[in-house]
Design a protein around this motif. Structure first.
Motif, mmCIF file in Angstrom:
data_model
loop_
_atom_site.group_PDB
_atom_site.id
_atom_site.type_symbol
_atom_site.label_atom_id
_atom_site.label_comp_id
_atom_site.label_asym_id
_atom_site.label_seq_id
_atom_site.Cartn_x
_atom_site.Cartn_y
_atom_site.Cartn_z
ATOM 1 N N PRO A 149 43.404 42.310 51.061
ATOM 2 C CA PRO A 149 43.960 41.179 51.149
ATOM 3 C C PRO A 149 45.236 40.933 51.350
ATOM 4 N N TRP A 150 46.109 41.872 50.732
ATOM 5 C CA TRP A 150 47.580 41.880 50.412
ATOM 6 C C TRP A 150 48.608 42.689 51.405
ATOM 7 N N ARG A 151 47.790 43.368 52.385
ATOM 8 C CA ARG A 151 48.751 44.054 53.239
ATOM 9 C C ARG A 151 47.978 44.133 54.355
ATOM 10 N N PRO A 152 48.877 44.533 55.620
ATOM 11 C CA PRO A 152 48.082 44.794 56.994
ATOM 12 C C PRO A 152 47.538 45.663 57.037
ATOM 13 N N PRO A 153 46.296 45.739 57.881
ATOM 14 C CA PRO A 153 45.472 46.676 58.278
ATOM 15 C C PRO A 153 45.833 47.971 58.637
ATOM 16 N N ARG A 154 45.511 49.281 58.442
ATOM 17 C CA ARG A 154 46.250 50.407 58.998
ATOM 18 C C ARG A 154 45.004 51.424 59.021
ATOM 19 N N VAL A 251 56.115 52.391 78.492
ATOM 20 C CA VAL A 251 54.809 52.530 78.550
ATOM 21 C C VAL A 251 54.402 53.995 77.810
ATOM 22 N N ARG A 252 55.452 54.869 77.636
ATOM 23 C CA ARG A 252 55.070 56.118 76.763
ATOM 24 C C ARG A 252 54.959 55.906 75.381
ATOM 25 N N GLU A 253 55.549 54.783 74.962
ATOM 26 C CA GLU A 253 55.462 54.412 73.415
ATOM 27 C C GLU A 253 54.732 53.182 73.110
ATOM 28 N N GLN A 254 55.232 52.042 72.919
ATOM 29 C CA GLN A 254 54.621 50.793 72.422
ATOM 30 C C GLN A 254 55.005 49.593 73.315
ATOM 31 N N PRO A 255 54.291 49.747 74.565
ATOM 32 C CA PRO A 255 54.770 48.615 75.560
ATOM 33 C C PRO A 255 54.152 47.329 74.888
ATOM 34 N N PRO A 256 55.258 46.317 74.786
ATOM 35 C CA PRO A 256 54.581 45.019 74.293
ATOM 36 C C PRO A 256 53.432 44.396 74.710
ATOM 37 N N GLY A 257 53.147 44.232 76.150
ATOM 38 C CA GLY A 257 51.859 43.785 76.545
ATOM 39 C C GLY A 257 50.537 44.237 76.324
ATOM 40 N N PRO A 258 50.507 45.387 76.369
ATOM 41 C CA PRO A 258 49.321 46.268 75.638
ATOM 42 C C PRO A 258 49.336 46.103 74.305
ATOM 43 N N TRP A 259 50.343 46.300 73.626
ATOM 44 C CA TRP A 259 50.204 46.444 72.105
ATOM 45 C C TRP A 259 50.154 45.142 71.484
ATOM 46 N N TRP A 260 50.451 43.946 72.268
ATOM 47 C CA TRP A 260 50.091 42.695 71.741
ATOM 48 C C TRP A 260 48.506 42.406 71.810
ATOM 49 N N ARG A 261 48.010 42.759 72.964
ATOM 50 C CA ARG A 261 46.722 42.555 73.232
ATOM 51 C C ARG A 261 45.839 43.342 72.250
ATOM 52 N N PHE A 262 46.176 44.816 71.993
ATOM 53 C CA PHE A 262 45.552 45.461 70.855
ATOM 54 C C PHE A 262 45.477 44.809 69.517
ATOM 55 N N CYS A 263 46.777 44.478 69.247
ATOM 56 C CA CYS A 263 46.832 43.919 67.873
ATOM 57 C C CYS A 263 46.097 42.321 67.682
ATOM 58 N N ARG A 265 43.600 41.830 69.531
ATOM 59 C CA ARG A 265 42.117 41.950 69.725
ATOM 60 C C ARG A 265 41.492 42.518 68.043
ATOM 61 N N HIS A 266 42.434 43.248 67.481
ATOM 62 C CA HIS A 266 41.953 44.102 66.182
ATOM 63 C C HIS A 266 42.290 43.575 64.985
ATOM 64 N N PHE A 267 43.262 42.793 64.830
ATOM 65 C CA PHE A 267 44.065 42.638 63.612
ATOM 66 C C PHE A 267 44.165 41.321 62.999
ATOM 67 N N GLY A 268 43.473 40.246 63.882
ATOM 68 C CA GLY A 268 43.367 38.949 63.475
ATOM 69 C C GLY A 268 44.725 38.169 62.958
ATOM 70 N N VAL A 269 44.766 37.565 61.606
ATOM 71 C CA VAL A 269 45.988 36.903 61.264
ATOM 72 C C VAL A 269 47.336 37.954 60.925
ATOM 73 N N TRP A 270 46.921 39.265 60.688
ATOM 74 C CA TRP A 270 47.944 39.979 60.831
ATOM 75 C C TRP A 270 48.767 40.488 62.234
ATOM 76 N N SER A 271 48.114 40.084 63.115
ATOM 77 C CA SER A 271 48.716 40.446 64.488
ATOM 78 C C SER A 271 50.099 40.408 64.691
ATOM 79 N N PRO A 272 50.685 39.288 64.350
ATOM 80 C CA PRO A 272 52.053 39.244 64.507
ATOM 81 C C PRO A 272 53.029 40.362 63.607
ATOM 82 N N LEU A 273 52.640 40.464 62.421
ATOM 83 C CA LEU A 273 53.500 41.358 61.659
ATOM 84 C C LEU A 273 53.104 42.867 62.156
#
Length: 313
Positions: A149-154, A251-263, A265-273
């Protein structure tokens, strides 16, 4: 390949992507060709996407393994896109094995993954853990998603048990068997992820769909990971902050578009952080290590890797 055991027929399509790593690609294919203990009438096909190699990889593969389906593409095709292209060429009724071209499989790797997935009875994703070349540690494999409850998913790595499969929530795609039943439900890798994140996304989607993600017993192969401060990465030394951020968002590391889609899709309210985390870490590291002053010419891009890496969570 030696095929002994259960008489039930099955098809396995091996999906690979390569770029200018001829010797490693040939070593990976040779280890695949030496697989032991497969059930009788197991039909193994190999589909290799050669992403614009200039070192003769495609010709060498055709000469050494003439049964391999080799398709040549542009050099801007990365692991996720290449694996999806290879999947489109595979029999839709086959189980698929994602295999990185820098993996050397153990002789019983495919048999272990098939037993772990139990493919003739259910949908499943069987994950193979990788061992470092010096035998000292696990480099890639399965992950559990920790939520509090108190930290982002990992995502936390799961160490394989030598005797039994272990339940996971996601995976690295270095050596992963996806059964045809799982493919009917999930499809193949999401094309929204051209390089990284596609494997982790697939595992998390499988769990949401009620499909087990199982880490196979022991280690099924050898594959070294990449040093965090390797030249050409966002954490390399003696580069400017601007260069570090440009590499972090590539694209080799953390491209913002795909990374935001991933977050999202899977991390709910923690997505922005979670989304901001890798870029903030890159910025802090660049400033803290006092990288080279502004105006320093960025290093030329390194040869395109096709290994997919775990997420920076």
């Amino acid at each position: 390949m030696t095929r002994t055991g259960s008489p039930a027929p099955q098809k396995v399509a091996v999906l690979m992507t390569c770029h200018n790593r001829r010797d490693r690609t040939l070593a990976a294919l040779a280890s695949l060709d030496r697989q032991l203990g497969l059930p009788p009438r197991t039909a193994v096909t190999v589909h290799l996407v050669d992403a614009g190699s200039t070192d003769g990889t495609g010709a060498a593969v055709r000469a050494a393994f003439p049964g391999t389906d080799v398709v040549r593409t542009d050099p801007d095709v990365y692991w996720g896109t290449g694996t999806a292209m290879a999947a489109a060429r595979a029999d839709p009724g086959a189980h698929v094995l994602w295999l990185n071209d820098d993996v050397v499989l153990a002789p019983n790797a495919l048999a272990v993954l098939l037993r772990t997935a139990d493919p003739l009875q259910r949908a499943a994703v069987a994950v193979g853990a990788m061992l470092s070349a010096d035998g000292s540690r696990t480099t890639y494999g399965g992950y559990r998603l920790r939520r509090t409850p108190w930290r982002p998913p990992r995502l936390e790595r799961v160490e394989p048990d030598p005797r039994k499969p272990l339940a996971c929530d996601s995976c690295n795609g270095n050596a992963v068997l996806v059964t045809h039943a799982a493919r009917r439900t999930l499809g193949d890798l999401d094309p929204a992820f051209p390089h990284r994140m596609g494997d982790s996304d697939y595992g998390l989607r499988a769990r949401k769909a009620g499909i087990p993600v199982l880490l196979a017993p022991g280690h099924v192969g050898v594959c070294d990971d990449h040093p965090p401060f390797a030249p050409g990465t966002s954490r390399a030394t003696r580069i400017t902050v601007r260069t570090a951020l440009r590499r972090a968002t590539s694209v080799r590391e953390q491209p913002p578009g795909p990374w935001w889609r991933f977050c999202r899709r899977h991390f709910g309210v923690w997505s922005p952080l979670v989304f901001c985390s890798p870029y903030a870490k890159t910025l802090v590291t660049a400033v803290r290590t006092r990288r080279s002053p502004a105006g320093d010419a960025p290093a030329p891009p390194p040869p395109q890797p096709v290994s997919n890496h775990h997420l920076p969570l």
